[in-house]
Design a protein around this motif. Structure first.
Motif, PDB file in Angstrom:
ATOM      1  N   GLN A  17     -13.535   7.921  12.059  1.00 13.79           N
ATOM      2  CA  GLN A  17     -13.822   6.788  11.187  1.00 13.79           C
ATOM      3  C   GLN A  17     -15.063   7.017  10.329  1.00 13.79           C
ATOM      4  N   ALA A  18     -16.004   7.818  10.842  1.00 12.38           N
ATOM      5  CA  ALA A  18     -17.220   8.100  10.072  1.00 12.38           C
ATOM      6  C   ALA A  18     -16.881   8.821   8.764  1.00 12.38           C
ATOM      7  N   SER A  19     -15.910   9.750   8.811  1.00 15.21           N
ATOM      8  CA  SER A  19     -15.504  10.480   7.602  1.00 15.21           C
ATOM      9  C   SER A  19     -14.874   9.542   6.586  1.00 15.21           C
ATOM     10  N   ILE A  20     -14.082   8.570   7.077  1.00 17.94           N
ATOM     11  CA  ILE A  20     -13.458   7.602   6.178  1.00 17.94           C
ATOM     12  C   ILE A  20     -14.522   6.718   5.543  1.00 17.94           C
TER      13      ILE A  20
ATOM     14  N   GLN B 264      -9.908   1.990  10.386  1.00 24.90           N
ATOM     15  CA  GLN B 264      -9.211   2.513  11.556  1.00 24.90           C
ATOM     16  C   GLN B 264      -7.843   3.081  11.181  1.00 24.90           C
ATOM     17  N   SER B 265      -7.113   2.367  10.322  1.00 22.88           N
ATOM     18  CA  SER B 265      -5.781   2.823   9.910  1.00 22.88           C
ATOM     19  C   SER B 265      -5.854   4.115   9.111  1.00 22.88           C
TER      20      SER B 265
ATOM     21  N   TYR C 170       0.844  -1.197   0.000  1.00 22.92           N
ATOM     22  CA  TYR C 170       0.000   0.000   0.000  1.00 22.92           C
ATOM     23  C   TYR C 170       0.875   1.241   0.000  1.00 22.92           C
ATOM     24  N   LYS C 171       0.572   2.162  -0.893  1.00 21.83           N
ATOM     25  CA  LYS C 171       1.315   3.423  -0.973  1.00 21.83           C
ATOM     26  C   LYS C 171       0.537   4.487  -0.233  1.00 21.83           C
ATOM     27  N   LYS C 172       1.144   5.027   0.775  1.00 23.66           N
ATOM     28  CA  LYS C 172       0.468   6.012   1.615  1.00 23.66           C
ATOM     29  C   LYS C 172       0.050   7.217   0.782  1.00 23.66           C
ATOM     30  N   PRO C 173      -1.237   7.584   0.808  1.00 23.47           N
ATOM     31  CA  PRO C 173      -1.699   8.748   0.038  1.00 23.47           C
ATOM     32  C   PRO C 173      -1.199  10.044   0.640  1.00 23.47           C
ATOM     33  N   GLU C 174      -1.325  11.093  -0.147  1.00 26.99           N
ATOM     34  CA  GLU C 174      -0.919  12.400   0.336  1.00 26.99           C
ATOM     35  C   GLU C 174      -1.723  12.776   1.571  1.00 26.99           C
TER      36      GLU C 174
END
Length: 244
Positions: A57-60, A47-48, A4-8
């Motif tokens: 977490q709701a926004s994700i 969660q991550s 997984y490549k961490k997004p900006e």
């Protein structure tokens, strides 16, 4: 499994008008289009991602749902969220809230208002009003040179035509849908950039033809060019934003 490549990182200080989930969804969708996130790749857990972005977490979850609606991710219960495609049905979370019928109705309203407005503007426009239309067109051209989308200039162009019709009610009717228009214009331009068969230059040329018809005080040509332009916008948006 792909790494997984961490997004900006989302800079929360920049989030003013957009909701958190829209900003997050836009960042992830940009990374997908750039190839930083590959088809079939599994995203980290809710969660991550929440910890990574510093949001709840709701926004994700809302961001993931928006990306699902766009056709970008596949949410598999018990397995995780996977990148589905790098060719989204909608390019931003802003448009994910619209159904196909919403877009169709917006374009129907635009045709009713703007075809009538351009006909009147071609007859009634003053030299000063023509200059305002020309200025918006020039801003559109400069945006192309700067590799910007130019949706603000696009909206300014159409609003300037409504102003040149010298009809306050007509101008108000167009103003009432201007926010949705700007979002749709942004999406149209992103689709044009993404689809190599179409170019932003072509979109600019359509506006140039409309301007020239108004400058020549030729209402028939103005109607023809505006109708052709809006038909093209409809074809692009409805075919790509295939949202039920």
């Amino acid at each position: 499994m792909n790494a997984y490549k961490k997004p900006e990182v989302v800079h929360l200080a920049r989030i003013e008008k957009k909701k958190l989930y829209e900003e997050i969804a836009d960042v992830i969708s940009d990374n997908i289009r750039k190839g930083q996130l590959k088809e079939g790749e599994r995203l980290p857990s809710i969660q991550s991602l929440a910890a990574e972005y510093g949001v709840g977490q709701a926004s994700i979850r809302e961001a993931m749902n928006a990306l699902r609606v766009m056709g970008l991710v596949d949410i598999r219960h018990g397995e995780g969220t996977f990148i589905k495609s790098n060719q989204p049905k909608a390019f931003t979370a802003e448009m994910a809230v619209f159904k196909r019928q919403d877009i169709v109705e917006l374009l129907e309203v635009r045709k009713i208002i703007e075809v009538g407005a351009v006909r009147i503007a071609a007859v009634k426009r003053t030299p000063e009003q023509l200059k305002t239309i020309e200025s918006a067109l020039e801003s559109m051209r400069l945006a192309i040179e700067e590799n910007e989308l130019g949706e603000k200039s696009d909206l300014d162009f159409h609003m300037a035509i409504a102003e040149a019709a010298n009809n306050n009610l007509l101008k108000k009717l167009l103003s009432d849908v201007s926010d949705v228009m700007k979002t749709a214009m942004k999406e149209t331009r992103k689709i044009w950039l993404y689809n190599k068969a179409k170019t932003i230059e072509k979109l600019y040329h359509e506006h140039l033809e409309i301007y020239e018809a108004i400058a020549d005080k030729n209402p028939d040509a103005a109607i023809s060019h505006m109708t052709a332009h809006l038909d093209e916008v409809e074809d692009v948006l409805v075919s790509h934003l295939s949202i039920d």
